[in-house]
Scaffold this motif. Structure first.
Motif, PDB file in Angstrom:
ATOM      1  N   SER A 113       0.809  -1.225   0.000  1.00  0.00           N
ATOM      2  CA  SER A 113       0.000   0.000   0.000  1.00  0.00           C
ATOM      3  C   SER A 113       0.837   1.268   0.000  1.00  0.00           C
ATOM      4  O   SER A 113       0.366   2.328  -0.427  1.00  0.00           O
ATOM      5  CB  SER A 113      -0.936   0.006   1.218  1.00  0.00           C
ATOM      6  OG  SER A 113      -0.185  -0.021   2.423  1.00  0.00           O
ATOM      7  N   LYS A 116       1.056   3.631  -3.006  1.00  0.00           N
ATOM      8  CA  LYS A 116       0.063   4.685  -3.261  1.00  0.00           C
ATOM      9  C   LYS A 116       0.577   6.052  -2.825  1.00  0.00           C
ATOM     10  O   LYS A 116       0.004   7.081  -3.221  1.00  0.00           O
ATOM     11  CB  LYS A 116      -1.237   4.359  -2.533  1.00  0.00           C
ATOM     12  CG  LYS A 116      -1.909   3.072  -3.007  1.00  0.00           C
ATOM     13  CD  LYS A 116      -3.165   2.774  -2.211  1.00  0.00           C
ATOM     14  CE  LYS A 116      -3.815   1.478  -2.683  1.00  0.00           C
ATOM     15  NZ  LYS A 116      -5.041   1.158  -1.902  1.00  0.00           N
ATOM     16  N   ALA A 131      -1.360   6.530  -9.909  1.00  0.00           N
ATOM     17  CA  ALA A 131      -2.439   6.109  -9.017  1.00  0.00           C
ATOM     18  C   ALA A 131      -3.215   4.932  -9.599  1.00  0.00           C
ATOM     19  O   ALA A 131      -3.532   3.952  -8.899  1.00  0.00           O
ATOM     20  CB  ALA A 131      -3.368   7.289  -8.746  1.00  0.00           C
ATOM     21  N   VAL A 134      -1.190   1.519  -9.516  1.00  0.00           N
ATOM     22  CA  VAL A 134      -1.123   0.812  -8.238  1.00  0.00           C
ATOM     23  C   VAL A 134      -2.366  -0.054  -8.035  1.00  0.00           C
ATOM     24  O   VAL A 134      -2.294  -1.157  -7.467  1.00  0.00           O
ATOM     25  CB  VAL A 134      -0.947   1.815  -7.080  1.00  0.00           C
ATOM     26  CG1 VAL A 134      -1.038   1.092  -5.736  1.00  0.00           C
ATOM     27  CG2 VAL A 134       0.382   2.549  -7.195  1.00  0.00           C
ATOM     28  N   ASN A 135      -3.513   0.396  -8.508  1.00  0.00           N
ATOM     29  CA  ASN A 135      -4.772  -0.341  -8.313  1.00  0.00           C
ATOM     30  C   ASN A 135      -4.998  -1.434  -9.348  1.00  0.00           C
ATOM     31  O   ASN A 135      -5.946  -2.219  -9.224  1.00  0.00           O
ATOM     32  CB  ASN A 135      -5.954   0.636  -8.344  1.00  0.00           C
ATOM     33  CG  ASN A 135      -5.926   1.596  -7.169  1.00  0.00           C
ATOM     34  OD1 ASN A 135      -5.535   1.228  -6.066  1.00  0.00           O
ATOM     35  ND2 ASN A 135      -6.330   2.838  -7.420  1.00  0.00           N
TER      36      ASN A 135
END
Length: 720
Positions: A113, A116, A131, A134-135
């Motif tokens: 995490s 992020k 962004a 990362v997801n």
């Protein structure tokens, strides 16, 4: 504050001390608007090379040896936002590598995490891309960049963004390089870097912002100098001011002549500083091999680890000693470049030594070359130590004593000139430095282990004592030492007969082939056994160098000594004519007595003497002296080898390579040698069909078997 080392994961939420002792926890890393686009993924030729080298270094780190990257500096504000002003390219690549490892190995969201909290905000598009990335969880079933671009969240306009396209290119390169690495996520801990808040370097944000906005980057030397000054200030401000002033003035003057293609002395200073740090390590019985050499911070850590005042004193002495002298001239007056491979190029010059480097100016070589050998390190230390102690060592004594050190270096093999604690004998460099100091200060060889080559140390002790009793022969001895076949090791000639010094030089101005044969006349076993391969002289200098340099692996070195001593005792000035007379008289005597030992053939027929290496092998020299093989390589049997008694009768070049030259291939038949016969055999069955016996007396030929074979083969039906 000491410089802190982090990996990319650990720097998030790490507490960092900034100006005034304040502790801040890193919450985010943001690449600011003022920074340039991400460049390591570009497709120019130069960037491709940089990318390949950088990823290779990272790959080696996660699969083999950990790496510490150069330091990253920037601003850390009260909110914990780290804004890198140098190192953003490396940080971005690490972000992409961590993302790749997390997604490839299905690492839990909570564990990655922190990604992020990294953002590339040179433009809104790059910020949004990081962004979204990362997801995103790729399937790794297609080209990675294509899979990313195929997502609904990836607008077509992003393809034109130079930073995003470069990141995609880098991700493909990462996938190609690291796809086979197991446990990559865990191994990424092997990649670390240093971080310095810019205020801790004594420089303002404005200076860095101005430099970056203009595209100017600090050099490694400028990084080094800033950190060096900070640590010096912490130790002693007055000393710091003095050292920094010298770096900017007199030490720059010393290095100016050796500046690089960019007209800078920076790399030269760092290389010489590394040499000094290596010496400091050796002096405390350590070795640079125990430390990472990836960053100048490692050098500074060594320098400031202990005895800082003493280290600073050595640093100043090792730089200041080169002041006010013409360095090129200094070395040119004391060093001549030699060549072990070319006959006659090494000419003795009074007051000089001969070294086997490319450049007589060892100092210049140190500050301009990326690689600096341990042999050069030892010699540069000796010259530098002398310059630091000129009040204790006269120039005359130095020229004599540096010769001793040079002899030790030239005659110590690579394993002995090693700073590896893992090799046999361990790290010898600390003892070598002590030996050098003793030789230069007192002309005394001390007992300290492990050290230079033991045999050469013994010889140098003997020469020191001998010269005390025979000072009038000093230059004759030095001239002998400088001979290109000896390069300092004169044991083959010895010290008992100093008149032989010049005779040796006279002898080896003659034809090598004649010398080889003449020595065999005087002593039929003058050669040496080196690991079951017999070494003779040849037309090549290397064969004589092998014979004349004593080694525990050389059996019968004394036989070579006796043969040479016998020959040297006969004549003051050797000529080819003199040697040829020795040979001709011997051959005539053999014919008259009908006594044809194997050595008669060696001397009589040129086919017995290969032109390069002088290597032979016998299976049973005592009982079968006529059965031996001539090598055509320096260390092992090859298809070019041959039996000389076959080669000498092989008018049609029928020596068989398939049998290492031990047969003459005559189609349906082949010829082999026995100790007292030539044997004809069928090629298909190896059945003996004929033989030519050689008459012998007490195991020695009483007829020339070469002539006998030639007469016989002209009449023999198997030889047609």
């Amino acid at each position: 504050m000491q410089t802190q080392k982090f990996n990319f994961k650990d720097i998030f939420n790490s507490a960092i001390e900034i100006d005034g002792g304040k502790i801040i926890s890193v919450q985010k890393i943001i690449i600011p608007i003022i920074q340039r686009d991400y460049a390591q993924g570009r497709n120019t030729a130069n960037i491709k090379r940089v990318r390949k080298n950088f990823l290779t270094a990272l790959y080696d780190a996660v699969t083999n040896t950990p790496i510490t990257l150069d330091f990253i500096y920037g601003d850390l504000d009260d909110k914990g936002i780290l804004t890198p002003l140098d190192g953003q390219q490396r940080l971005t690549t690490l972000f992409l590598l961590y993302w790749y490892a997390a997604k490839r190995e299905n690492i839990s969201d909570s564990e990655y995490s922190f990604l992020k909290n990294f953002s590339y905000e040179t433009r809104p598009d790059t910020r949004d891309f990081c962004a979204e990335l990362v997801n995103f969880q790729p399937q790794f079933k297609n080209i990675l960049s294509a899979e990313i671009q195929d997502q609904a969240w990836f607008p077509l306009s992003w393809k034109k963004d130079p930073s995003i396209s470069a990141m995609l290119e880098m991700l493909d390169a990462i996938n190609k390089k690291f796809s086979n690495v197991q446990n990559l996520w865990q191994q990424l801990e092997n990649i670390s870097f240093y971080f310095l808040p810019i205020k801790d370097m004594g420089l303002t944000d404005e200076i860095y912002i101005t430099m970056n906005s203009r595209g100017k980057q600090l050099t490694n030397f400028e990084h080094f100098k800033a950190e060096f000054k900070r640590r010096l200030d912490a130790f002693d401000v007055a000393i710091s001011d003095r050292i920094i002033l010298k770096i900017d003035t007199v030490w720059t003057d010393i290095l100016w002549k050796y500046r690089d293609e960019n007209n800078l002395v920076d790399s030269g200073f760092l290389r010489y500083f590394q040499f000094i740090c290596d010496i400091l390590l050796y002096k405390k019985n350590d070795t640079p091999q125990n430390y990472s050499r990836e960053s100048f911070f490692d050098l500074l850590d060594e320098f400031f680890s202990d005895n800082v005042k003493k280290n600073i004193e050595l640093l100043e002495n090792f730089f200041d000693c080169w002041r006010d002298i013409d360095i090129d001239k200094f070395f040119e007056e004391r060093i001549t470049i030699g060549d072990k491979s070319k006959r006659g190029v090494n000419r003795h010059e009074i007051g000089k030594i001969i070294v086997y480097f490319d450049n007589p100016n060892i100092f210049a070589d140190c500050v301009t070359s990326k690689k600096f050998s341990l042999g050069k390190t030892i010699m540069l230390y000796a010259f530098t130590f002398y310059l630091c102690n000129r009040d204790k060592i006269s120039d005359e004594n130095f020229r004599r004593r540096i010769r001793i050190i040079n002899n030790l270096v030239n005659n110590s093999v690579a394993s002995e000139l090693s700073d590896s604690e893992k090799r046999q004998g361990g790290n010898r460099l600390p003892a070598m430095l002590k030996q050098i100091e003793s030789i230069l200060l007192e002309e005394k060889i001390i007992a300290v282990d492990p050290n230079f080559n033991e045999s050469q140390l013994k010889d140098e002790r003997a020469k020191i004592e001998w010269l005390k009793e025979n000072p009038n022969y000093a230059e004759d001895l030095f001239e002998l030492e400088d001979h290109y076949l000896l390069y300092g090791q004169i044991r083959i000639v010895g010290l008992n007969y100093p008149e032989y010094f010049k005779r040796f030089i006279s002898l080896f101005n003659c034809d090598y082939d004649l010398i080889d044969c003449a020595l065999l006349v005087r002593r039929s076993n003058y050669f040496q056994n080196q690991n079951k391969i017999y070494q003779f002289g040849s037309v090549s200098p290397s064969s004589w160098q092998n014979l004349f340099h004593f080694s525990k692996y050389n059996e019968h070195f004394e036989d070579t000594q006796l043969a040479l001593e016998t020959l040297l005792s006969e004549c003051e000035n050797f000529t080819d004519g003199y040697l040829k007379k020795i040979i001709d008289e011997h051959l005539e005597n053999c014919k008259r007595k009908k006594n044809f030992e194997w050595s008669y053939y060696y001397i009589k027929y040129k086919e017995f003497r290969p032109q390069l290496f002088g290597k032979y092998s016998w299976n049973d020299f005592k009982n079968a002296p006529y059965l031996f093989t001539a090598y055509q390589t320096p260390k092992r049997l090859s298809e070019k080898a041959y039996q000389p008694f076959l080669k000498a009768v092989d008018a049609e070049n029928k020596i068989s390579r398939d049998y290492f030259g031990l047969r003459l291939d005559w189609g349906k038949y082949f010829i082999e040698c026995e100790n007292a016969a030539y044997v004809v055999k069928e090629s298909a069955t190896s059945k003996i069909v004929d033989r030519l016996e050689i008459n012998q007396r007490n195991g020695i030929d009483i007829e020339d078997r070469i002539l006998k074979f030639k007469n016989w083969s002209g009449k023999n039906i198997y030889c047609k």
